[in-house]
Scaffold this active site. Structure first.
Site, PDB file in Angstrom:
ATOM      1  N   LYS A 228     101.393  33.786 -23.246  1.00 47.01           N
ATOM      2  CA  LYS A 228     100.937  34.635 -22.140  1.00 47.01           C
ATOM      3  C   LYS A 228     100.985  33.917 -20.791  1.00 47.01           C
ATOM      4  O   LYS A 228     101.023  32.695 -20.706  1.00 47.01           O
ATOM      5  CB  LYS A 228      99.537  35.169 -22.438  1.00 47.01           C
ATOM      6  CG  LYS A 228      99.601  36.157 -23.612  1.00 47.01           C
ATOM      7  CD  LYS A 228      98.767  37.372 -23.438  1.00 47.01           C
ATOM      8  CE  LYS A 228      99.188  38.433 -24.457  1.00 47.01           C
ATOM      9  NZ  LYS A 228      98.076  39.196 -24.979  1.00 47.01           N
ATOM     10  N   ARG A 264      97.368  36.847 -32.920  1.00 45.61           N
ATOM     11  CA  ARG A 264      98.650  37.559 -32.777  1.00 45.61           C
ATOM     12  C   ARG A 264      99.622  36.600 -32.105  1.00 45.61           C
ATOM     13  O   ARG A 264      99.411  36.239 -30.943  1.00 45.61           O
ATOM     14  CB  ARG A 264      98.426  38.812 -31.935  1.00 45.61           C
ATOM     15  CG  ARG A 264      99.634  39.676 -31.737  1.00 45.61           C
ATOM     16  CD  ARG A 264      99.303  40.869 -30.856  1.00 45.61           C
ATOM     17  NE  ARG A 264     100.452  41.713 -30.684  1.00 45.61           N
ATOM     18  CZ  ARG A 264     101.428  41.482 -29.811  1.00 45.61           C
ATOM     19  NH1 ARG A 264     101.376  40.406 -29.048  1.00 45.61           N
ATOM     20  NH2 ARG A 264     102.449  42.297 -29.724  1.00 45.61           N
TER      21      ARG A 264
END
Ligand code: HH2
Length: 286
Positions: A228, A264
């Site tokens: 991210k 995840r």
């Protein structure tokens, strides 16, 4: 009528491997995902990638046909179904791994369940459509309720919170109540703080520090930190998503130690290895 539970391996019900959090491998069947867009767009490439993630140790697969990266444009429902269903069918025909569908749309979730998925991962916490809650209840699937501020097109336009951990925790508690009121079983609900979804770096860090507050609500927590943008905000050299493995692993290990029951991730092999090493150190005699 609830659909048949055939081919549905329960995720919440399955045991942890060696005490580590479960690892959910990401399969993006999209041209534009921020981390791997276009690499697995065809069904054959996506299926091969999914089988590779299983071989690397994934406990669950999360298959998605629409990018939710900041600024992403929506995809037509029929196109989203056409991307994901052949991949779910192909994986399901070869392997019993639990499959999650990453979508906001109830009709995509329905098609995915019919093809063999058992979990609905919704970045809008079942709030995109007025039908979402009732469809989830009717399907009897597991659900991930994630926090997002705004929508992917606008979510990074100067997000602001007075107390991000309290607001996200309160929002997730409220959505879990709404899901249960609509008929979703308590044991089918997962919560996710939505790292990067309408959050600046300080918000993401506060949520990671306060992850146990979400876990204290009594539902299993899913955490998505892999590749991210916050990693790049901390380390400006991590320009490409593929440059962010070190930061992703650091955040995954933090999350696993602070209440996350599932991570995840794009890099399954490396994440499983990191938790194996951590587990071995923790179990060693002193
Ligand atoms: N992050 C992404 C997508 N779906 N779902 C949950 N529950 N939690 C997350 O943190 C999360 C998510 C974004 O990652 P990716 O799928 O790699 O990118 P894109 O949305 O561009 O396909």
């Amino acid at each position: 009528m609830a659909p048949k539970a055939r081919n549905r391996a329960s995720i919440t019900g399955s045991s942890l491997s060696g005490g580590r959090p479960r690892v959910m491998g990401v399969v993006n069947v999209t041209p534009d995902s921020f981390s791997d867009g276009g690499r697995f767009l065809g069904p054959e490439a996506a299926t091969a990638h999914a089988l590779r993630l299983i071989a690397e140790g994934a406990d669950v697969l999360d298959i998605g046909g629409e990018s939710t990266r900041p600024g992403a444009e929506p995809v037509a429902e029929a196109e989203e179904i056409a991307r994901v269903v052949p991949v779910i069918r192909a994986v399901r025909s070869q392997n019993a791994i639990p499959i999650s569908i990453d979508t906001m749309r109830p009709e995509v979730a329905r098609a995915a369940m019919a093809a063999g998925a058992g979990m609905w991962n919704d970045v809008t916490a079942l709030d995109w459509s007025p039908q979402s809650l009732s469809v989830a209840a009717e399907m009897g699937c597991e659900v991930v309720l994630m926090h997002m501020r705004g929508d992917p097109r606008t979510m990074q336009d100067d997000p602001d919170y007075a107390d991000v951990a309290a607001e996200v925790t309160g929002f997730l508690a409220h959505r879990a109540e709404a899901a249960m009121a609509a008929g979703v079983a308590r044991e089918h609900i997962w919560l996710d703080p939505g790292i990067g979804f309408g959050k600046r770096l300080d918000h993401n860090l506060a949520l990671l520090r306060g992850l146990e507050r979400i876990a204290d609500l009594g539902f299993p927590v899913l955490l998505g930190v892999s590749r991210k943008g916050f990693v790049r905000t901390i380390d400006a050299t991590a320009v490409e998503a593929g440059d962010r493995l070190g930061g992703s692993l650091a955040a995954a290990l933090w999350g696993g130690g602070h209440g996350a029951a599932m991570l995840r991730v794009h890099d399954v092999r490396e994440t499983v290895q990191a938790f194996k090493v951590l587990g071995a150190i923790e179990a060693a005699q002193t």
